[in-house]
Design an enzyme around this catalytic site. Structure first.
Site, PDB file in Angstrom:
ATOM      1  N   GLY A 188      11.199 -14.352  21.769  1.00  0.00           N
ATOM      2  CA  GLY A 188      10.917 -13.698  23.042  1.00  0.00           C
ATOM      3  C   GLY A 188      12.184 -13.453  23.833  1.00  0.00           C
ATOM      4  O   GLY A 188      13.229 -13.128  23.263  1.00  0.00           O
ATOM      5  N   VAL A 192      12.112 -16.956  29.379  1.00  0.00           N
ATOM      6  CA  VAL A 192      11.100 -17.877  28.870  1.00  0.00           C
ATOM      7  C   VAL A 192      11.744 -18.898  27.936  1.00  0.00           C
ATOM      8  O   VAL A 192      11.331 -20.061  27.891  1.00  0.00           O
ATOM      9  CB  VAL A 192       9.966 -17.111  28.149  1.00  0.00           C
ATOM     10  CG1 VAL A 192       8.939 -18.071  27.570  1.00  0.00           C
ATOM     11  CG2 VAL A 192       9.297 -16.136  29.115  1.00  0.00           C
ATOM     12  N   GLU A 210      14.689 -17.352  19.129  1.00  0.00           N
ATOM     13  CA  GLU A 210      15.040 -15.995  18.708  1.00  0.00           C
ATOM     14  C   GLU A 210      14.841 -15.090  19.917  1.00  0.00           C
ATOM     15  O   GLU A 210      13.724 -14.677  20.229  1.00  0.00           O
ATOM     16  CB  GLU A 210      14.162 -15.558  17.528  1.00  0.00           C
ATOM     17  CG  GLU A 210      14.388 -16.351  16.252  1.00  0.00           C
ATOM     18  CD  GLU A 210      15.803 -16.237  15.731  1.00  0.00           C
ATOM     19  OE1 GLU A 210      16.480 -15.227  16.047  1.00  0.00           O
ATOM     20  OE2 GLU A 210      16.262 -17.141  15.031  1.00  0.00           O
ATOM     21  N   CYS A 244      13.820  -6.066  19.340  1.00  0.00           N
ATOM     22  CA  CYS A 244      14.865  -6.939  19.884  1.00  0.00           C
ATOM     23  C   CYS A 244      16.243  -6.597  19.343  1.00  0.00           C
ATOM     24  O   CYS A 244      17.258  -6.920  19.971  1.00  0.00           O
ATOM     25  CB  CYS A 244      14.533  -8.401  19.607  1.00  0.00           C
ATOM     26  SG  CYS A 244      14.414  -8.828  17.860  1.00  0.00           S
TER      27      CYS A 244
END
Length: 512
Positions: A188, A192, A210, A244
Site C-alpha cells: 500500500g 498506512v 511494499e 505502484c
C-alpha cells in the site's frame, strides 16, 4: 471474541498441529490454489471488471497469469528451497555439520492492495504457503467485488483454517493489527505503512512493506524517443495509472519535450483509440474520492494532452502535463493515476541531483542508448528497482527481488525471495562428542599459547591458487595410497590413522 480474533486463533491452532510443515502438504495447497485460477477465472474477471473496469484478458495478463507462474515455480523448486543449505566452515568447525535450515515463521498477516487485488494479495500468500506458514488474508475493502469473491473462493480451494480470509475496512484491519503475528506483509502507501509498523513494534513483529513513491523516468535526448515513449505510455497508463511501479514523471532536456509529448500522444491513440473512454482496455479510477484527488493535482500545470474526466464514471483521460515545476501540486505526492508530468532538466547531472533530493523511489527508469548514461544513473542514485529502456517488466522476473528501499518500503519478495522472506533461516551446527582435544584452546586457563592457536584457526586463510590445488590433489593421492598400505600391513597406530584422516579431511575441504 471478535471475528478477527477468532480467525487468528484458528490459524494459530491449525499451525500448531504441524500440518503445514510437510512439503507434500504445502504442494497440495499450492496445486489447489493453482486450480482456482483455472476453474474460476470468469468469476475473478467479472469482479475485477466491476471494481477497476479491467477486461477479462487484461485481468489474466496483469493479475492471474503471473500468479500461475509463481505457483508453478514454487511447486517445482520447493524441495530445493526448503532443503538444508550448506555453508563455508572455518578450521575450528571442519569436522562439524554446519548449515542453514529454513523453517516456518508461524502465522503471517497479509494485507493486500486494491490496484492489483489478486496479484499483490495472493503472491505473498504463495510464499507463505510454500514456507509452511499459516496466513490470515485481508483483501482491500476498496475493491468490494473482488474482496467478496476472494472471501468466497479461497476457502473452497485451500485449507480454510490455516489460510482464513478476513474482509472489512479500517476497523477490521485495526482489530487484526492488535493481534500477535509472526510476520506482517503489507502492500500500500507509506502513510498506512507507518501505522502498521507502529502496531507491529508492540509485539516486535517483523514485517515486509511494499509501498510506492514517485518513480522517476529519465529520457536521454540521444535515445530512440519513439520507442522510449511507446514503452513509457504503456507503463504509465496501464490500469489507468494505478500501478505502484508506473513511471510517475518524466525528466528530459527541454529540446526534446515537444517530441516526447507528440510520441506519447501517438501511443495513447494507438493503444486506446481516439476515444479512450469507450476503449475496453482503458480502466477507471477506483472510486470518486480518488477521482477528485487526482483531478485536483492538474490545477497549476499546463495540460498538453487529455485533462478531461467524468466523475460519474470515474474516468480520467490519459493526460500529459508540460513544463511542470518541481513545486507543482502533481509533484508533491505519488500520482497513482493517468497524469504524466514532464519536467525539463538540462541533462543527466541535473536529473540525478533532482532524483537524489527526493525520497527513494520504488523503481527508477532511464531510457538511453549510451551505456555510460545508464551506469551513471544506476550508480549515483538509489531505488528499490532499476530498469533501463523499459517499464514494469522487472515485476514479472521471479529471479529478481521486488521491493522498495527507504520510503518506498522494506523487504522483498517474488520466487525464492518470497520463500526466504517468510521463513526463518535458522543457523545450525551439529558437533559430535569426540576430538575434545581440539577444544582445549578455548578452555581456561587462558594462555598466550592458546591464544596463538585460536588466532591461527580463526583468522588464518589460505589462497592456494591453481598450482597449489594441483599439489594438494597430489598430496591427497599420496595420503590415500599410504592409508591403503597401512591397512594392508594392519598397522594399529591410532595416532597415525587419526593424522591421516585429518590430512584427508582438511585437504578435501580446502580443495573443494
Amino acid at each position: 471474541m471478535s471475528r478477527e480474533q477468532q480467525a487468528v486463533a484458528r490459524a494459530r491452532k491449525a499451525f500448531e498441529t504441524g500440518r503445514s510443515r510437510p512439503l507434500e502438504y504445502r504442494i497440495i495447497q499450492l496445486k489447489n490454489l493453482q486450480r482456482l485460477f483455472i476453474e474460476r477465472q470468469k468469476e475473478i474477471s467479472d469482479a475485477v471488471k466491476k471494481d477497476l473496469n479491467k477486461s477479462e484478458v487484461g485481468t489474466q495478463l496483469y493479475e492471474t497469469l503471473g500468479l500461475e507462474g509463481e505457483i508453478s515455480l514454487a511447486i517445482r523448486k520447493l524441495r530445493e528451497w526448503a532443503a538444508p543449505r550448506p555453508v563455508e566452515k572455518n578450521l575450528l568447525t571442519l569436522s562439524d555439520t554446519v548449515y542453514i535450515q529454513p523453517e516456518p515463521l508461524g502465522v503471517v498477516l497479509i494485507i493486500g492492495a486494491w490496484n492489483y487485488p489478486w496479484a499483490v494479495t495472493v503472491q505473498p500468500l504463495i510464499g507463505a504457503i510454500a514456507a509452511g506458514n499459516a496466513a490470515v488474508v485481508k483483501p482491500s475493502e476498496v475493491c468490494v467485488h473482488t474482496a467478496k469473491v476472494m472471501e468466497d473462493l479461497l476457502p473452497l480451494y485451500i485449507d480454510k483454517e490455516l489460510y482464513p480470509v478476513v474482509t472489512g475496512g479500517v476497523p477490521e484491519t485495526q482489530e487484526l493489527l492488535r493481534q500477535r503475528f509472526d510476520h506482517i506483509f503489507y502492500t500500500g502507501n507509506s502513510t498506512v505503512g507507518k501505522v502498521i509498523m507502529e502496531a507491529a513494534a508492540k509485539n516486535l513483529t517483523p514485517l515486509t512493506l511494499e509501498l510506492g513513491g514517485k518513480s522517476p523516468c529519465y529520457i536521454d535526448k540521444n535515445c530512440d524517443i519513439s520507442i522510449a515513449c511507446r514503452r513509457i505510455t504503456w507503463g504509465k497508463y496501464t490500469n489507468c495509472g494505478q500501478t505502484c511501479i508506473a513511471p510517475d514523471y518524466i525528466l528530459c532536456d527541454p529540446s526534446i519535450q515537444d517530441r516526447v509529448i507528440e510520441e506519447v500522444k501517438k501511443s495513447i491513440k494507438d493503444f486506446y483509440t481516439e476515444k479512450p473512454k469507450t476503449c475496453p482496455d482503458y480502466g477507471r479510477i477506483i472510486n470518486q474520492r480518488h477521482f477528485k484527488r487526482i483531478m485536483a493535482l492538474v490545477g497549476d500545470s499546463a495540460v498538453a494532452a487529455g485533462g478531461d474526466g467524468d466523475e460519474s464514471d470515474c474516468f480520467i483521460a490519459p493526460t500529459v502535463l508540460r513544463d511542470v515545476k518541481p513545486d507543482a501540486k502533481v509533484m508533491q505526492e505519488e500520482i497513482f493515476g493517468p497524469l504524466l508530468p514532464i519536467l525539463p532538466v538540462s541533462g543527466l547531472d541535473e536529473a540525478i541531483k533532482f532524483i537524489n533530493k527526493r525520497e527513494k523511489p520504488l523503481v527508477l527508469y532511464v531510457f538511453s542508448a549510451d551505456e555510460k548514461v545508464i551506469n551513471r544513473m544506476r550508480d549515483e542514485t538509489s531505488s528499490g528497482g532499476f530498469l533501463a529502456n523499459d517499464c514494469l517488466v522487472h515485476f514479472s522476473v521471479s529471479s529478481l527481488p521486488f521491493g522498495g528501499v527507504g520510503n518506498s518500503g522494506m523487504g522483498c519478495y517474488h520466487g525464492k525471495f518470497s520463500f526466504d522472506q517468510l521463513s526463518h533461516l535458522r543457523g545450525c551446527l551439529i558437533k559430535k562428542l569426540k576430538m575434545e582435544g581440539v577444544n582445549n584452546m578455548r578452555y581456561p586457563p587462558h594462555t598466550p599459547k592458546k591464544l596463538g592457536c585460536a588466532r591461527f584457526f580463526i583468522l588464518k586463510t589460505f589462497d592456494l591458487g591453481w598450482v597449489g590445488r594441483m599439489l594438494l590433489l597430489a598430496l591427497m593421492a599420496v595420503v590415500a595410497a599410504f592409508v591403503l598400505q597401512v591397512r594392508e600391513t594392519q598397522a594399529k597406530s591410532k595416532k597415525m590413522l587419526l593424522f591421516l584422516f585429518v590430512c584427508l579431511f582438511v585437504s578435501f575441504h580446502v580443495f573443494s
